[in-house]
Motif scaffolding. Sequence first.
Motif, short mmCIF file in Angstrom:
data_model
loop_
_atom_site.label_atom_id
_atom_site.label_comp_id
_atom_site.label_asym_id
_atom_site.label_seq_id
_atom_site.Cartn_x
_atom_site.Cartn_y
_atom_site.Cartn_z
N SER A 1 15.19 -55.35 32.37
CA SER A 1 16.39 -54.55 32.58
C SER A 1 16.87 -54.06 31.22
N SER A 2 16.48 -54.78 30.09
CA SER A 2 16.59 -54.42 28.71
C SER A 2 15.56 -54.03 27.80
N ASP A 3 15.24 -53.01 27.10
CA ASP A 3 14.09 -52.79 26.23
C ASP A 3 14.38 -53.78 24.76
N TYR A 4 15.62 -54.26 24.65
CA TYR A 4 15.76 -55.20 23.35
C TYR A 4 16.91 -56.22 23.78
N LEU A 5 16.13 -57.34 23.82
CA LEU A 5 16.85 -58.57 24.19
C LEU A 5 17.31 -59.42 22.84
N LYS A 6 18.72 -59.86 22.84
CA LYS A 6 19.10 -60.85 21.95
C LYS A 6 19.14 -62.14 22.48
N GLY B 1 20.62 -65.33 24.10
CA GLY B 1 21.77 -65.22 25.11
C GLY B 1 22.01 -63.92 25.96
N ASP B 2 21.55 -62.72 25.68
CA ASP B 2 21.26 -61.76 26.59
C ASP B 2 21.12 -62.02 28.00
N VAL B 3 21.83 -61.52 29.14
CA VAL B 3 21.41 -61.41 30.47
C VAL B 3 20.58 -60.62 30.74
N PHE B 4 19.29 -60.55 31.45
CA PHE B 4 18.36 -59.91 31.94
C PHE B 4 17.99 -60.07 33.36
N LYS B 5 17.30 -59.19 33.95
CA LYS B 5 16.55 -59.16 35.31
C LYS B 5 15.22 -58.76 35.06
N ILE B 6 14.12 -59.10 35.99
CA ILE B 6 12.72 -58.62 35.92
C ILE B 6 12.57 -57.96 37.15
N SER B 7 11.62 -56.87 36.94
CA SER B 7 11.36 -56.22 38.23
C SER B 7 9.93 -55.93 38.25
N VAL B 8 9.33 -56.11 39.47
CA VAL B 8 7.85 -55.62 39.43
C VAL B 8 7.61 -55.03 40.53
N THR B 9 6.87 -53.90 40.49
CA THR B 9 6.40 -52.82 41.25
C THR B 9 5.05 -52.67 41.29
N SER B 10 4.54 -52.79 42.49
CA SER B 10 2.90 -52.87 42.86
C SER B 10 2.54 -51.45 43.93
N THR B 11 1.50 -50.94 43.58
CA THR B 11 1.00 -49.75 44.34
C THR B 11 0.48 -50.44 45.52
N THR B 12 0.04 -51.55 45.78
CA THR B 12 -0.50 -52.28 47.01
C THR B 12 0.47 -53.54 47.41
N ALA B 13 0.59 -53.53 48.51
CA ALA B 13 1.53 -54.79 49.25
C ALA B 13 0.61 -56.12 48.84
N GLY B 14 1.44 -56.99 48.86
CA GLY B 14 0.65 -58.42 48.31
C GLY B 14 1.57 -59.57 48.16
N HIS B 15 1.04 -60.56 47.75
CA HIS B 15 1.77 -61.58 47.43
C HIS B 15 2.12 -61.77 45.92
N LEU B 16 3.13 -62.04 45.25
CA LEU B 16 3.37 -61.95 44.01
C LEU B 16 3.38 -63.48 43.29
#
Length: 167
Positions: free
Chosen positions: A29-34, A36-51
């Motif tokens: 969610s951020s290109d620069y993390l210090k 203590g920063d709060v962040f999220k991760i996102s994953v997108t796939s062109t095919t369906a499946g188990h992550l």
Amino acid sequence: TAYVAADPVDAVGDILGKPQTGDVKVALSSDYLKHGDVFKISVTSTTAGHLILYDVAKDGKATQIFPNESAKKITPLTAGVPLTIPDDYYGFDFEAEGPSENVLVAIVVADDVDLTKVAPSDYGLTKELDARTTIAEIADTLKQTWTRDTENRSVNWSLGVLKYAVY
């Protein structure tokens, strides 16, 4: 014998033995993390499946981010639909710890391969794993022959990695 980089962050692709094709995108969610920063991760796939999603640190430790015990439902990824971790139902946020250099490793398995032995949901978030061993076990599982089609073939899976730093 295959070449495997000494640095665990650089070794991920060597151990898995598969290049990134752009089918799986990992983003923060951020290109620069210090620290203590709060962040999220996102994953997108062109095919369906188990992550399966890991955070691998320079010291060789890996944390299984997904599947995990905090996710209310472990559902397969839908093609083209981002999965955000943590979502609103987790009840906590990820906080950057650093300084550090890490890599997020997202593996999306389109076939119905049983991954519970190599990536059980109770490994998530709290258990420190050895990155090389863990990733090698997943690679071995994914190298099996898929026999549920009319022709035997390799398991259908894709890889996405994202190197990032915390300052």
